[in-house]
Design an enzyme around this catalytic site. Sequence first.
Site, PDB file in Angstrom:
ATOM      1  N   SER A 185      36.141  29.565 119.249  1.00 48.75           N
ATOM      2  CA  SER A 185      37.564  29.527 118.901  1.00 48.75           C
ATOM      3  C   SER A 185      37.948  30.756 118.096  1.00 48.75           C
ATOM      4  O   SER A 185      37.164  31.239 117.274  1.00 48.75           O
ATOM      5  CB  SER A 185      37.872  28.263 118.096  1.00 48.75           C
TER       6      SER A 185
ATOM      7  N   GLY B 298      39.860  24.939 120.493  1.00 49.19           N
ATOM      8  CA  GLY B 298      38.489  24.485 120.636  1.00 49.19           C
ATOM      9  C   GLY B 298      38.434  23.047 121.116  1.00 49.19           C
ATOM     10  O   GLY B 298      37.547  22.670 121.892  1.00 49.19           O
TER      11      GLY B 298
ATOM     12  N   HIS C  99      40.525  31.224 115.799  1.00 50.16           N
ATOM     13  CA  HIS C  99      41.006  31.178 114.415  1.00 50.16           C
ATOM     14  C   HIS C  99      39.914  30.883 113.392  1.00 50.16           C
ATOM     15  O   HIS C  99      40.174  30.869 112.197  1.00 50.16           O
ATOM     16  CB  HIS C  99      42.182  30.193 114.279  1.00 50.16           C
TER      17      HIS C  99
ATOM     18  N   CYS D  85      40.479  18.904 110.136  1.00 51.14           N
ATOM     19  CA  CYS D  85      40.916  18.317 111.404  1.00 51.14           C
ATOM     20  C   CYS D  85      41.199  16.827 111.262  1.00 51.14           C
ATOM     21  O   CYS D  85      41.923  16.251 112.065  1.00 51.14           O
ATOM     22  CB  CYS D  85      39.850  18.544 112.476  1.00 51.14           C
TER      23      CYS D  85
ATOM     24  N   THR E  96      50.139  29.650 132.360  1.00 48.93           N
ATOM     25  CA  THR E  96      50.195  31.075 132.062  1.00 48.93           C
ATOM     26  C   THR E  96      49.430  31.380 130.780  1.00 48.93           C
ATOM     27  O   THR E  96      49.625  30.714 129.757  1.00 48.93           O
ATOM     28  CB  THR E  96      51.660  31.538 131.906  1.00 48.93           C
TER      29      THR E  96
END
Length: 394
Positions: free
Chosen positions: A207, A77, A209, A338, A249
């Site tokens: 996001s 995120g 998770h 966070c 990728t």
Amino acid sequence: MSTPHNEIYLDNSATTALCPEAIAAMQTVMETVYGNPSSLHAVGLAAEKVVTEARTAVLNALGARGDLRQLIFCGSGSEANNLALVGSYTAKRRHTRARVVITAGEHSSTEAAASYLESLGAEVVRLSTKDGAFDFEEIENALTADTVLVSSMLVNNETGALYPVADLFRAARAKCPDAVLHCDAVQGFLKVAFSPKTLGADLVTVSAHKIHGPKGVAALYVSPEILKRRALVPIVRGGQQENGLRAGTENVIGIAGFGAAAAVGAKNFARDRETLETLGSRLLDRLQNDAALAEITVNRPKAAVMHIVSLTLPNIKSETMLHYLSGRGIYVSSGSACSSHSQKVSRALSAFGLSDRAADCTLRVSLSNDNTAADIDALCDALADGVSSLIRIH
């Protein structure tokens, strides 16, 4: 989804347990789909099919069916927020008076991206969010003809405030029609009802998770108008993946898990929301009416989600109570996970109106549909014991 026996996990705004559907999807890809989605042979095409199906599922969960180019998979995120802000601001050469408007309590990734734009010459205005609300007179003054970007989270990750983003964006569209409008919806995705259209957003961050998908994968929704105007440029360069907007990728395994989690979350949205409403109401009732918890202050915005509850302890450091609860197998957080390793006072809590001392005594409880009424009662009983037994600061 489950936690170990006798453990109660109430830190779901930091991350969530993987749902069975995500685990199954990822297991299948790990075992059978090893190709590069950019390769043109059969093995690569099989990987591309997984990515396409997941992209469709996430767009559907966002209520944004249509052009698959509208969803850009990212690594987090935080990356998606940086792509939204930096990628839109730098899409055109900006004059030094270009204004960017965010809120004072944004996630650190948005705040850091906005600070970077200041270094490029942008004027950044941070809207107050005292008591978890907007001041629309302040907003009217902040939105000028020079405003090129407006960004606001939908749900504050520390206080649970549900911001009137649609009203903010409506005002922005009226006063600065060419501005890019971004919403960080990470804490609101599949928790509250919204779509990019109902918000009036050009860009939306979500996001995996936070919705029982894997860590390491997120997405940025990009409106058809932004794609048409080419009003977004990549911040990760080196390849043409993700419609040329995010080189590298693709994380096929994580993307598969994201798609599966989004699909099941959308399917069970009404049921899960009812569960969160019931659990949140039980928690608030105990905190506000249990005499043993009377010294705890609930930091409740007028408009708030039920799955995030902020509470301030009576002169007990949040870290002290966190470790006490952890010793009893109950897991919450002190402010935002966070920024838990930072020694700085939470900007979101300061913007809400808490003093530095109160912020240092504040816990966040965040729920998921896996939690039970027994979990809520165990937490409240443990909080009561902790309040009566822990050493208080003076």
